[in-house]
Enzyme design. Structure first.
Site, mmCIF file in Angstrom:
data_model
loop_
_atom_site.group_PDB
_atom_site.id
_atom_site.type_symbol
_atom_site.label_atom_id
_atom_site.label_comp_id
_atom_site.label_asym_id
_atom_site.label_seq_id
_atom_site.Cartn_x
_atom_site.Cartn_y
_atom_site.Cartn_z
ATOM 1 N N SER A 41 -45.724 -31.648 42.724
ATOM 2 C CA SER A 41 -45.159 -32.289 43.914
ATOM 3 C C SER A 41 -43.679 -32.026 44.109
ATOM 4 O O SER A 41 -43.120 -32.388 45.145
ATOM 5 C CB SER A 41 -45.404 -33.800 43.849
ATOM 6 O OG SER A 41 -46.789 -34.066 43.973
ATOM 7 N N GLU A 65 0.785 -1.230 0.000
ATOM 8 C CA GLU A 65 0.000 0.000 0.000
ATOM 9 C C GLU A 65 0.823 1.288 0.000
ATOM 10 O O GLU A 65 0.370 2.308 -0.509
ATOM 11 C CB GLU A 65 -0.942 0.004 1.223
ATOM 12 C CG GLU A 65 -1.935 -1.144 1.257
ATOM 13 C CD GLU A 65 -2.923 -1.098 0.104
ATOM 14 O OE1 GLU A 65 -3.117 -0.008 -0.481
ATOM 15 O OE2 GLU A 65 -3.486 -2.160 -0.238
#
Length: 727
Positions: free
Chosen positions: A361, A86
């Site tokens: 229960s 770059e």
């Protein structure tokens, strides 16, 4: 004339130059605010959710998935590949490269339009972060000014760091660390030269060079970058040839890599609005989850689900039958596993934390624990006979005639057997004898909302989440001390500071260790010979209770090993019956057993037996051994006192409160008995003789052969049509 023209031209040139300088200086200061975004760079960074051992659970983010990397984390060859591609003279210029600009101008003039930008790495960073991508003269001037401004403030290393964290790499990966983790499942330091070249080549055209879609094109681009590095002398011929031949593996995983979605959703829900947006702060969020245990829980839940669907011939693709499972460490409250549904992709609704269902229960042990703490003993006799309760509602006479699940009755039955076999009538008669208000006052300590004000409390006629059930069951598994379940242990900021931390928290000292152990011993019998036989696992002591509501709408198994409390629930999201014969023992208990078998495989050194606390003794009654404590003596030596509001044992030392310390042994020469079948005990002495029935009669009771007494004026409704009357 000519001299005057020359002088005028010179003057004009000077004025133009001055104006240009003034304009530049003005623009230089005008871009101060824009430059500040890069100088004080703090982008949104994804947070990571981890298990208790630091293993990855998921990344979370708002819009962009970004993992931040400091310059020190960047491999040198990655930086060299970037510079070679770059901006070769990056370390020589001051933000603008005049040579590159002249080349670009020539190329643009030849083409008749903008074709080449001539931007430096600094200018590219500015374009990506601050400006638009439109190729205009005005943007280029502003870009150059910003580049000079930024290079005067930031070092070259800081600019590279910002560039590699800001740039897009496709697939919503922002930053090179994110791309390395997403494409290669690697940390930056572990990247090969070829993988680094691939990453450097992507930002030029993320869609065109997407390695998941255009792999060959991506490799060609990477090879061109490697050739450029070789040409500059930054890598050797040997390195170049080796890298060109390499064909890295590309992973096709999701952005978040979310392996525990119900956990992730719950964490985000709990921390919504805290610490800003927790998704964008770059936090490390450590949960109490153990990833291996979580996977075992997921498999166990699916096992029970598939088993039930097969039994009732349901289509797995067209059912809303679902379930949930949660596992909590007994002595810390740490949530080790939490699965809110069978398939998150089909339903993200968390049935462990967000739904409340009747426990049936499975709630009975708290009634029986209250009785034990009032002087009852596991051998105390309860009345297992039918009673018809008459009450008035809106002036109309109502009758409630509860039944046992088996549709029979035993007459007199021990407290132990009443709970082991989940006898509804014995439980209702126990509540009637003790008094509803006495029980409600005690159960309020559990921080349970909307406790029934009538006898339906005996059958679990209230709504609780599996998470809440896990919390209150630590009363038994943690030897009387209820622990708050915790999901997140700590949160660390991106700077490495601990900004949130939790410790195990005891909510209430509900009962004494020895009293809680009496319940554990009874619940062990539930699995050995009672309604929970399908929850048994060879080689480890387990305790627990089944729960089922009317017509099998909700099925539960709530139980624990010496180290982990586990709650399993199954039911239809539409609240319809599961099917004929569906109970907690047949539907939920097998999943509980599957999970505990897997836990033993994961942790073979886990405790296998429940420690016996001081104050638990073995006695004999009717030729059979039974446990007793000073507060719960054997029936023939009844001397227990009522548990009043002031009765709470002193908070024990940590080694005692955890349920995992040395609690001593039973009397010399004795051992804990093999309970066997105690249903034939004939002793009729019962602790109920020492219990005062509530002074205000809420119900009238009819027994066979008696005429019903006149009803009282005001009577609360005992139960709705949803009252559970099974185990």
């Amino acid at each position: 004339m000519i001299n005057r023209f020359i002088k005028g031209s010179i003057l004009f040139g000077i004025l133009f130059a001055v104006a240009l300088v003034v304009a530049f200086v003005y623009a230089y200061h005008e871009v101060e605010l824009d430059a500040d975004q890069l100088i004080n760079y703090r982008p949104e960074v994804s947070s990571e959710i981890l298990d208790r051992n630091g293993r990855h659970l998921a990344y979370v983010f708002k819009r962009r998935h970004r993992l931040y990397a400091t310059f020190d984390e960047l491999p040198p060859y990655l930086v060299e590949a970037l510079i070679a591609t770059e901006d070769t003279r990056f370390f020589e210029h001051h933000g603008v490269n005049p040579d590159a600009i002249l080349r670009a101008i020539v190329a643009d003039i030849k083409a008749g339009h903008f074709v080449e930008g001539g931007s430096t790495l600094t200018q590219q960073l500015i374009k990506n972060k601050l400006l638009t991508r439109r190729k205009t003269l005005g943007r280029k001037i502003k870009e150059a000014i910003l580049a000079i401004k930024i290079e005067n403030v930031l070092s070259k290393e800081q600019i590279i760091e910002r560039y590699l964290n800001e740039i897009a790499y496709g697939n919503n990966y922002y930053g090179v660390k994110t791309a390395a983790e997403g494409y290669f499942h690697k940390a930056l330091k572990d990247l090969t030269l070829k993988e680094a070249a691939i990453l450097v080549g992507i930002p030029n055209a993320p869609s065109y060079y997407n390695p998941r879609r255009h792999y060959k094109r991506t490799l060609n681009r990477a090879n061109a970058i490697l050739y450029r590095m070789k040409s500059l002398g930054w890598i050797t011929e040997e390195q170049y040839r080796k890298a060109v031949k390499e064909v890295p593996k590309i992973y096709h995983t999701s952005l978040t890599r979310n392996v525990a979605p119900y956990i992730v959703d719950e964490v985000l829900r709990r921390f919504r609005g805290k610490f800003g947006d927790i998704r964008t702060g770059g936090y490390k969020i450590y949960t109490t989850i153990d990833l291996s245990t979580q996977e075992a829980a997921r498999k166990a839940l699916r096992y029970g689900w598939e088993r039930t669907l097969k039994r009732y011939k349901e289509n797995p693709g067209k059912t809303d039958f679902n379930g949930g499972i949660i596992a909590v460490q007994n002595n810390t409250g740490d949530i080790l596993a939490l699965v809110g549904g069978v398939d998150y992709r089909k339903s993200a609704f968390n049935r462990v934390t967000m739904t409340r269902r009747q426990p049936g229960s499975a709630f009975k042990p708290f009634i029986y624990q209250t009785a034990l703490d009032m002087g009852y003993n596991p051998a105390s006799k309860l009345t297992d006979l039918a009673r018809t309760f008459v009450y008035y509602k809106n002036g109309h006479r109502k009758v409630w005639a509860p039944k046992n699940y088996e549709r029979d009755f035993k007459g007199f039955i021990t407290l132990r057997d009443a709970l082991v076999h989940s006898r509804n009538l014995a439980t209702i008669n126990l509540v009637y004898d003790i008094g509803v208000e006495t029980i409600r006052k005690r159960l309020a300590l559990l921080d349970v909302k909307n406790i029934p004000k009538d006898l339906s409390i005996a059958l679990g006629n209230l709504a609780l989440s599996p998470l809440k059930m896990a919390q209150i069951y630590t009363v038994f598994s943690n030897y009387g001390h209820m622990i708050e379940p915790r999901l997140v242990s700590k949160i660390i900021s991106r700077e490495g500071a601990v900004i949130y931390e939790t410790k195990p928290k005891e909510i209430v000292n509900f009962t004494r260790p020895e009293q809680a152990y009496l319940m554990t011993d009874i619940l062990k019998d539930v699995i050995r010979r009672g309604t929970g036989r399908k929850a048994a696992v060879k080689g480890i002591e387990l305790a627990g209770k089944t729960g089922t509501t009317n017509d099998g709408v909700d099925t539960w198994f709530c139980g624990y090993s010496p180290s982990v409390t586990t709650i399993v629930w199954y039911g239809w999201d539409t609240n319809r019956p599961i099917g004929k014969g569906a109970t907690g023992g047949s539907v939920a208990a097998p999943a509980f057993a599957y999970f505990n078998r897997e836990i033993l495989k994961l942790n073979p050194a886990a405790p296998r037996k429940f420690p016996v606390p001081d104050g638990v003794y073995v006695g004999e009654i009717d030729g059979r051994k039974e446990l007793y404590t000073p507060l719960s003596p054997l029936p023939h030596d009844q001397g227990g006192d009522f548990l009043d509001e002031g009765f709470f044992p002193e908070k024990p030392q940590p080694s005692q409160s955890t349920g995992g310390g040395d609690y001593g042994v039973v009397e010399a020469g004795d051992r804990l008995p093999d309970q066997g079948n105690t249903s034939q005990r004939s002793d009729t002495n019962t602790a109920a003789a020492n219990v005062t029935t509530p002074s205000s009669s809420d119900y009238s009771v009819e027994t066979p052969g008696e005429a019903p007494p006149p009803p009282p004026e005001t009577i609360p409704t005992p139960a709705s049509n949803e009252t559970p009357d099974l185990f």
